[in-house]
Enzyme design. Structure first.
Site, short mmCIF file in Angstrom:
data_model
loop_
_atom_site.label_atom_id
_atom_site.label_comp_id
_atom_site.label_asym_id
_atom_site.label_seq_id
_atom_site.Cartn_x
_atom_site.Cartn_y
_atom_site.Cartn_z
N TYR A 30 0.85 -1.20 0.00
CA TYR A 30 0.00 0.00 0.00
C TYR A 30 0.88 1.25 0.00
O TYR A 30 1.66 1.48 0.92
CB TYR A 30 -0.89 -0.02 1.24
CG TYR A 30 -2.08 0.91 1.19
CD1 TYR A 30 -3.33 0.42 0.82
CD2 TYR A 30 -1.97 2.25 1.52
CE1 TYR A 30 -4.45 1.25 0.79
CE2 TYR A 30 -3.08 3.09 1.49
CZ TYR A 30 -4.31 2.58 1.13
OH TYR A 30 -5.40 3.41 1.10
N TYR A 55 -5.43 5.41 -7.61
CA TYR A 55 -5.69 5.30 -6.17
C TYR A 55 -7.18 5.03 -5.97
O TYR A 55 -8.01 5.93 -6.04
CB TYR A 55 -5.28 6.58 -5.45
CG TYR A 55 -5.60 6.58 -3.97
CD1 TYR A 55 -5.00 5.66 -3.12
CD2 TYR A 55 -6.48 7.51 -3.42
CE1 TYR A 55 -5.28 5.66 -1.76
CE2 TYR A 55 -6.76 7.52 -2.07
CZ TYR A 55 -6.16 6.59 -1.24
OH TYR A 55 -6.43 6.59 0.11
#
Length: 405
Positions: A300, A358
């Protein structure tokens, strides 16, 4: 001890919309994009949308941080006749890798047969994630953050990054390598927002948004939706593709990390970390594996510095050694060999939050699925195990290991 549910469930479908630069998805709506992603995931799995009877959300069923998903509304929109399971992990993007584990709970309890996890994101000019703390109502925490100029996640993460630099000698050159190594994986990805090669001069020429993080150290701001479908391994035999077996899945964390960068009360060494150490240790205990067993790592990457801290917490390198690990080229994917470089594990072969899109971490889970299926665009040779992570964020953070069937 092996996880009691190891390999008993699998991700069998993935689907997504196009990815849009923030604000460019209109006149589409959140439910429109969520519906498309779910239908695409059903088509990928080879099932009807009417077969879905469970929802496993994360981010408290948030659609981004602006809207909320409503199970009944999605059922009505898509024609889903009934459900036996609907649940969500709390917090934000830290739960993305843990959501399949939540689905496993419903499936193993025989509450449902096919579970969808969905994330959609649509940012309006007046509602941007980048200034979410500055726009929040006053609270004891915000009374410290807002007057200090800490108005968005990037400002808060910059403080953790600076502490890591102070304690371990980490450099901005390592941040640059994270951005460049993952950017190199997007030139052949049709949906990626950032595809052009990134030179040193271009990186150093970027404006500083929150010292020591410049603009390219921040993830993209994009609109779009991504969905995955989870079912039992037995049922997966009837699906279209080889299943991505859920070999291990953990979420949670420890008190010292707590509310993370929205709190700023962590002692060293937790302050200069990703908050993943407890979750990582549980994941390796659960699977009997370690970082060295991973063929690809989908880390991440809402901010470049936090990739380095997760590499340390998961044991790809020792604490304080991520700077040298990155500068040795060990994050890179070599398309000529399909392997990592200098003995490293390729990181974010899809480009990640920094370069592809994203959607609050869901693209990482999709890439993990495609890698163990053997269908990824930047396919790692003989990939058997893929790690995907969620967070750093307020607890829970999470980790997921998928295994090739």
């Amino acid at each position: 001890m092996a996880w009691v549910n190891q390999d008993k469930c699998a991700i069998v479908g993935v689907g997504a919309t196009d990815y849009y630069v923030r604000g460019k998805s209109w006149p589409r709506t959140i439910n429109d994009m969520a519906g498309e992603a779910i239908l695409n995931a059903c088509a990928d799995a080879g099932i009807s949308v009417k077969d879905i009877d469970g929802f496993a959300y994360y981010s408290t069923a948030g659609a981004g941080y602006l809207d909320k998903f409503d199970t009944a509304s999605l059922m009505e929109t898509l024609g889903i006749p009934h459900i036996g399971f609907s649940a969500t992990l709390t917090s934000g993007g830290g739960g993305v890798a843990g959501a399949p584990g939540l689905a496993v709970a419903g499936l193993m309890n025989e509450d449902c047969k096919y579970v969808v996890t969905i994330m959609a994101l649509q940012q309006l000019p007046q509602h941007r994630l980048g200034v979410v703390f500055g726009a929040a109502a006053p609270s004891p925490e915000n009374s410290f953050l807002q007057p200090s100029g800490l108005v968005g996640p990037g400002h808060l993460m910059s403080v953790l990054a600076r502490r890591h630099m102070h304690l371990y000698g980490t450099t901005r050159e390592a941040f640059k390598e994270v951005v460049q190594a993952t950017r190199a994986n997007t030139h052949n990805r049709p949906k990626a927002v950032r595809k052009d090669p990134l030179t040193d001069e271009q990186y150093w020429g970027q404006p500083m948004l929150a010292d020591p993080l410049c603009r390219l150290d921040f993830c993209l701001e994009t609109d779009g939706a991504v969905a995955i479908i989870t079912t039992t391994t037995e049922r997966a035999k009837d699906c279209r593709h080889a299943p991505a077996l859920i070999h291990g899945c953990t979420h949670g964390g420890q008190r010292e990390w707590g509310r993370a960068f929205a709190w700023m009360g962590m002692p060293d060494p937790h302050f200069a970390s990703s908050g993943h150490k407890y979750v990582a240790d549980r994941l390796w205990e659960q699977t009997g594996l370690s970082a060295k067993d991973m063929d690809v790592a989908l880390i991440y990457d809402h901010f470049s510095a936090m990739v380095l801290m997760q590499l340390e917490d998961y044991g790809f390198c020792e604490k304080g050694e991520a700077n040298d690990y990155a500068l040795a080229g060990k994050l890179r994917y070599d398309p000529a060999t399909g392997c990592g470089v200098n003995g490293g594990v390729p990181v974010n072969t899809h480009g990640g939050n920094l370069n592809e899109a994203y959607i609050i971490g869901m693209t990482h889970v999709v890439e993990a699925v495609e890698q163990v299926r053997g269908t990824a665009i930047n396919q790692v040779k003989d990939a058997e195990f893929a790690l995907a992570t969620g967070g750093p964020a307020s607890l829970p953070v999470s980790g997921l290991v998928l295994r090739k069937a």
